[in-house]
Motif scaffolding. Structure first.
Motif, short mmCIF file in Angstrom:
data_model
loop_
_atom_site.label_atom_id
_atom_site.label_comp_id
_atom_site.label_asym_id
_atom_site.label_seq_id
_atom_site.Cartn_x
_atom_site.Cartn_y
_atom_site.Cartn_z
N TYR A 136 98.20 57.88 87.96
CA TYR A 136 99.29 57.46 87.08
C TYR A 136 99.51 58.51 85.98
O TYR A 136 100.63 58.90 85.69
CB TYR A 136 98.96 56.11 86.47
N LEU A 152 100.91 61.84 87.93
CA LEU A 152 102.18 61.81 88.67
C LEU A 152 103.30 61.13 87.91
O LEU A 152 104.46 61.49 88.07
CB LEU A 152 101.99 61.09 90.01
N ILE A 153 102.94 60.13 87.10
CA ILE A 153 103.98 59.34 86.43
C ILE A 153 104.13 59.79 84.97
O ILE A 153 105.22 60.15 84.54
CB ILE A 153 103.66 57.83 86.52
N MET A 154 103.04 59.76 84.22
CA MET A 154 103.14 60.15 82.81
C MET A 154 103.09 61.66 82.63
O MET A 154 103.33 62.17 81.53
CB MET A 154 102.06 59.48 81.97
N ARG A 155 102.77 62.39 83.72
CA ARG A 155 102.82 63.86 83.71
C ARG A 155 101.94 64.45 82.62
O ARG A 155 102.29 65.47 82.04
CB ARG A 155 104.26 64.36 83.55
#
Lengths: 206, 206
Positions: A169, A172-175
């Motif tokens: 997470y 990939l999502i919050m980078r």
């Protein structure tokens, strides 16, 4: 049973194994240097010395090479066995963090997930690689059940997924990058939930 | 301060807003019908009636459209306010699960993450969209702190990330579908960890 050896798996240590090693090493170099976006079969062929048609026959695509590389790479993460469940989870979280601290690993994960979005065959490869990887690590949960640290019937896959999910997470999502705080929180949250029967077992039903 | 309105944000309800609505609706249709892999600017132009050069000027790429769509779509998830922290987390987990139960949402997430792997600009958009989204939802953690249900100093972003992470792990990494069991486990694990000070606050330090 006499089965024909799977294509590409014959003769460990032989030419097939050398070909695989050369192509995966080339992929690793390219990912380090230019990331996934710049990776092509031609570049892999040039760097590895393996003909592009051989690479295409065995891996189908750049993405296929990357998933194979990921599967091989993730085997370098050992399964902790400290004798204590909490400590095992912390060590596993540290190992996952250490793995993703390398830009090449991060590139690999990005590449895999991106490829899976475009190609159901790659999606199956990704799924298979992570299931195989998770299965190995579930040993630490089974040992914790045997020691009476978590309830019998605890779903070991769910424990490992709970521990692992925050890292993906974050990436990939919050980078963002992975820090020590995430390591501790992921391990501790998974520990408390597993102890409390959140992943099945006697304490379940929340 | 007199600022020039940001390009594309002028005149809500006017032609710019109608253009955006038409293009996002077209993207939604295309994602439902063929998924992300088949999405092109030309298809978006044909379906929306907006010229391809207009789409390119405003969103740069298919991926830009998709991130905008995701940002708009995720606003449909309301922030629970039941008066109880645990119940709020369960409701949020249900809402996230409901969102991803739609194939179009799943396609959107896949598309976003894939696009981010290839384009740092898209990665920034994804990050911004999720930070903005998370910020809204952290209200439920702040209310729980005010009610004394979780320790003061709890990092609200970490709580929401802990609750959300398992859904993305299931979708993107394990390539599975979301079920009720995941909803319960995610909410309960986040609840127990937050209560216990795992995400900062007085009980912190593991």
């Amino acid at each position: 049973m006499t089965e024909r050896p799977q294509h590409g798996s014959a003769r460990p240590g032989g030419r097939t194994a050398r070909t695989r090693a050369a192509v995966l090493a080339a992929a690793l170099h390219e990912l380090d240097e230019t990331g996934f976006a710049g990776l092509t079969l031609d570049k892999l062929a040039a760097r590895s010395g393996v003909h592009v048609s051989t690479i295409r026959r065995r891996w189908r695509s750049v993405e296929g090479v990357v998933v194979d590389l990921m599967a091989q790479h993730s085997k370098t993460i050992a399964t902790p066995d400290s004798g204590e469940f909490r400590q095992d989870l912390y060590e596993l979280a540290e190992a996952i963090a250490g793995f993703h601290a390398q830009p090449r690993s991060r590139n690999l994960v990005e590449a895999m997930v991106a490829a899976a979005a475009y190609d159901p065959h790659i999606a199956d490869l990704v799924r298979g690689a992570f299931i195989a990887r998770t299965e190995v690590v579930t040993a630490l949960v089974h040992r914790a059940v045997d020691r009476g640290e978590v309830p019998p019937g605890t779903d070991a896959y769910e424990v490992i997924a709970a521990l692992s999910a925050p890292f993906y997470y974050r990436l990939l999502i919050m980078r963002g990058s992975i820090d020590e705080r995430l390591v501790r929180a992921s391990a501790e949250a998974a520990y408390r939930a597993a102890r409390g029967g959140v992943f099945g077992g006697e304490g379940a039903g929340g």
